[in-house]
Design an enzyme around this catalytic site. Structure first.
Site: not given
Ligand code: BES
Ligand code: MN
Ligand code: ZN
Length: 501
Positions: A268, A273, A280, A291, A350, A352, A354
């Protein structure tokens, strides 16, 4: 740093510093005893006067010890002899290295690598000593104008093994330890890089830089236009709010026979993010530059296996993307068609990771993989479940899960298996699409893995949630280089490389 392995006696060493252990309470190790003898009881006198108890990590630096050829002797507390375990061993080595680096010894001969550590052999002690040394001297100073490095830094370490017979074992441990450290450093450097510099193109550039060093490594990329043609609408949706183009980097290490099915690693790579429209809260949001820790881990592992030139075919995917709020951004309520054809109702922008990974996991079907492992800072829920000590492992194939957990035990890079039972799948049900991207609060790390499992039915697969282990926050904020040791160990085992005495 220069390393070597020796099998010598302490009184014959002519070095800037010689490092020996003292057990609690005030008991010299056998090498320390040898120094004590030639110095006419100098060390045992100190202990008797109470200068050092021998508690784990205690340090006493001595100069000009009578009849000792080395300029300094560093006495290191090792705790109770029978209690010396893996964790304590690594902590003692780290502290020793930091002390040496700050006290002007540019080289040292270390006898701590001869200590008995419960359940571990010489190979392990030398390899861990090398990795702990490199880890504890790591700094990230590229962006500081005043570097503040020590005036006389440690440059050369010699680790001792108990007998000459073990020299070859030590050499092998040294080679492996250096390769793992090299990969970890690559991971830490790219992960620590700020998100205004480290974007998806930057990840690609780092892979390209490795390609120039290793003839068996080939690097390619998939850009947004190509993703469009491939139908990777889920991956594309996440990046749509960002000014930085989404780029998926493909690294191929061709070390095995041409017809050997590759092992595929997918990282990933959210270079930032923000949460997107489901933005967030502000606190510690800067840490979401990490991230991309999964992609950084894959890049590092690819570096390690290239350095070892493992006789395997391995594909590394860096799924680069940035999640930002914008007029063009994807939104809660959107329904996306993934590359697999399955549809997803977005309930939270959020969640995201996956959405990026599911398309990358479908993309890799083209390699006809032996197995696929994805690595991701996927869920805050994994940090709640396992804390910052263990990576969460999920798998649709029991033998693969066992192999990964074994590799983690061997390498000291902790991981723990989590369940992936069908019962949890219900939490992803959507009234409008094939699934939602949100499983609710209970078992958040598991439902995220369940989501991914719907895209990995065609091969043996494992998912590693490194949300708790990829970096540390607070005053020592920084990437840890994990899970490079564990991934590298897994691949070394697959390649049949020996990692014990
Ligand atoms: N990258 C985060 C996960 C994360 C958060 C890792 C904090 C480490 C520390 C991921 O994209 C995310 O935001 N996950 C959400 C999922 C939720 C919306 C279902 C989370 O964990 O809160
Ligand atoms: Mn997120
Ligand atoms: Zn994320």
């Amino acid at each position: 740093m220069e390393f070597s392995v020796k099998s010598g006696s302490p009184e014959k060493q002519r070095s800037a510093c010689i490092v020996v252990g003292v057990f609690e309470p005030r008991r010299l190790t056998s090498v320390a005893e040898q120094l004590d003898e030639i110095s006419g009881g100098y060390l045992s006198n100190l202990l008797r006067r109470g200068d050092l108890e021998g508690k784990p990590g205690q340090m006493l630096l001595l100069h000009h010890v009578p009849n000792v050829l080395s300029e300094r002797v560093l006495l290191v507390g090792c705790g109770k002899e029978r209690e010396l375990d893996e964790r304590q061993y690594k902590q003692i080595i780290s502290k020793t290295i930091k002390t040496l680096n700050e006290t002007g010894s540019m080289e040292a001969v270390c006898f701590l690598s001869e200590l008995h550590v419960k359940g571990r052999d010489t190979y392990w002690r030398v390899r861990q000593a090398v990795e702990a040394t490199q880890d504890s001297l790591y700094t990230f100073l590229q962006l500081k104008t005043k570097k503040g490095e020590p005036r006389r830094p440690l440059r050369k370490m010699v680790f001792n093994v108990p007998t000459r017979r073990e020299l070859a074992i030590g050499e092998r441990a040294l080679e492996h330890g250096l390769a793992v450290s090299l990969g970890s450093k690559t991971t830490r450097d790219v992960a620590n890089m700020p998100p205004n510099i480290c974007n998806p193109v930057y990840l690609f550039d780092q892979a390209k830089a490795l390609e120039t060093q290793y003839p068996n490594l080939h690097v390619d990329s998939v850009n947004e236009k190509q993703m469009e043609q491939l139908g990777m609408h889920s991956y594309l949706a996440v990046g749509r709010g960002s000014a930085n183009e989404s780029i998926m980097t493909i690294m191929e290490h061709k070390g095995g026979p041409a017809d050997q099915a590759p092992i595929v690693l997918v990282g990933k790579g959210l270079t930032f993010d923000s949460g997107g429209i489901s933005i967030k809260p502000g606190e510690a949001m800067d840490e979401m530059k990490y991230d991309m820790g999964g992609a950084a881990g894959v890049l590092g592992a690819m570096h390690t296996i290239s350095a070892l030139n493992l006789p395997l075919n391995v594909v590394g995917i860096l799924a680069g993307c940035e999640n930002m709020p914008d007029a063009n951004a994807y939104r809660p309520g959107d329904i996306l068609t993934t590359m697999s054809g399955q549809t997803v109702e977005v309930l939270n922008t959020d969640a995201e990771g996956r959405l990026v990974l599911c398309d990358a996991l479908t993309y890799v079907e083209r390699f006809d993989p032996e197995l696929v492992i994805d690595v991701a800072t996927l869920t805050g829920a994994c940090v709640i479940a396992l804390g910052r000590h263990a990576t969460g492992v999920f798998s649709n194939h029991n033998p693969l899960a066992h192999e990964l957990v074994n590799a983690s035990e061997q390498s000291g890079d902790k991981a723990w298996r989590m369940p992936l039972w069908d019962e949890y799948q219900d939490q992803l049900e959507s009234p409008f699409a094939d699934m939602t991207n949100l499983g609710g609060r209970p078992a958040g790390a598991i439902t995220a893995a369940c989501f991914l499992s719907r895209f990995t039915r065609k091969y043996n697969w494992a998912h590693m949630d490194i949300a708790g282990t990829a970096w540390v926050g607070g005053k020592d904020k920084g990437s840890t280089g994990r899970p490079v040791p564990m991934l590298s160990q897994f691949l070394m085992n697959r390649a049949g490389i020996e990692s014990e005495d």
